[in-house]
Design a protein around this motif. Structure first.
Motif, short mmCIF file in Angstrom:
data_model
loop_
_atom_site.label_atom_id
_atom_site.label_comp_id
_atom_site.label_asym_id
_atom_site.label_seq_id
_atom_site.Cartn_x
_atom_site.Cartn_y
_atom_site.Cartn_z
N ASN A 1 11.74 -25.70 2.43
CA ASN A 1 12.72 -26.20 3.55
C ASN A 1 12.64 -27.87 3.72
O ASN A 1 14.04 -28.17 3.83
N GLU B 1 23.14 -26.69 6.06
CA GLU B 1 21.68 -26.53 5.36
C GLU B 1 22.16 -26.16 4.00
O GLU B 1 22.84 -24.95 3.93
N ILE B 2 21.42 -26.41 2.96
CA ILE B 2 21.64 -25.83 1.54
C ILE B 2 21.03 -24.30 1.88
O ILE B 2 20.07 -24.21 2.18
N ASP B 3 21.98 -23.52 1.31
CA ASP B 3 21.53 -21.97 1.32
C ASP B 3 21.49 -21.52 -0.04
O ASP B 3 20.44 -21.03 -0.40
N GLU C 1 17.19 -32.96 0.62
CA GLU C 1 18.26 -32.75 -0.44
C GLU C 1 19.65 -32.93 0.45
O GLU C 1 20.55 -33.66 0.02
N ASN D 1 12.29 -29.70 1.27
CA ASN D 1 13.11 -30.32 0.11
C ASN D 1 14.58 -29.97 0.29
O ASN D 1 15.34 -31.02 0.08
N SER D 2 15.01 -28.85 0.82
CA SER D 2 16.33 -28.74 1.19
C SER D 2 16.94 -29.44 2.05
O SER D 2 18.06 -30.11 1.79
N THR E 1 20.13 -33.69 -6.28
CA THR E 1 20.07 -32.34 -6.26
C THR E 1 19.52 -31.44 -7.54
O THR E 1 19.35 -32.33 -8.44
#
Length: 161
Positions: free
Chosen positions: A29, A137-139, A35, A31-32, A123
């Motif tokens: 989380n 948020e990146i999923d 990013e 890191n996401s 990324t």
């Protein structure tokens, strides 16, 4: 038998603790989130007109890395999304490698041309693909593969409906 220098042992212990603390892996989380912050900052610096918000479903990335035929097909696939306000498109491909003329249209506001290939350093996505977002948020990250190209296209299309 000689006795070790206590100052030396203290410094070794301190160094060991610093290395241990510095090498602690970040959670997925964290890191996401980091990013996503880097991606949003990159898009803003490159004059991406709409801001990345909760209405943005996906960031579609076109590079000239890996499979040239896949990238050519993906470029054609992406052309239908150049006016989709729920999508950000990052083009990190060279015009000598791919026909990216459709992405240079002045009326298009959701495309960023990454002339210096900086995006791939932000990324875990290194080639062409998609970064699916959920509430900003990146999923999911989908990296295109020659073996499953059609399935990747279908998956991306389904997520944009």
């Amino acid at each position: 038998m000689t006795r070790p220098n206590m100052n030396f042992l203290k410094w070794c212990l301190l160094l060991l603790l610093m290395v241990e603390a510095g090498c602690k892996p970040q959670s997925v989380n964290e890191n996401s989130v980091m990013e996503m912050e880097q991606i949003a900052s990159f898009l803003k610096k490159n004059d991406y007109q709409p801001s990345i918000d909760e209405g943005t479903k996906m960031i579609l990335v076109l590079t000239d890395i890996s499979c040239p035929t896949c990238n050519k097909s993906y470029a054609l696939f992406l052309e239908k999304y150049v006016t989709d306000s729920t999508v950000a498109i990052v083009v990190s491909a060279s015009p000598t490698a791919l026909d990216i003329s459709a992405f240079y249209n002045k009326e298009v506001t959701n495309v960023v041309i990454d002339h210096r290939n900086q995006f791939r350093n932000l990324t875990s996505l290194k080639g062409s693909g998609a970064i699916l977002l959920n509430k900003n948020e990146i999923d999911t990250i989908v990296e295109l593969s020659a073996k499953r190209l059609e399935a990747d296209f279908q998956f991306i299309e389904e997520q944009l409906k």
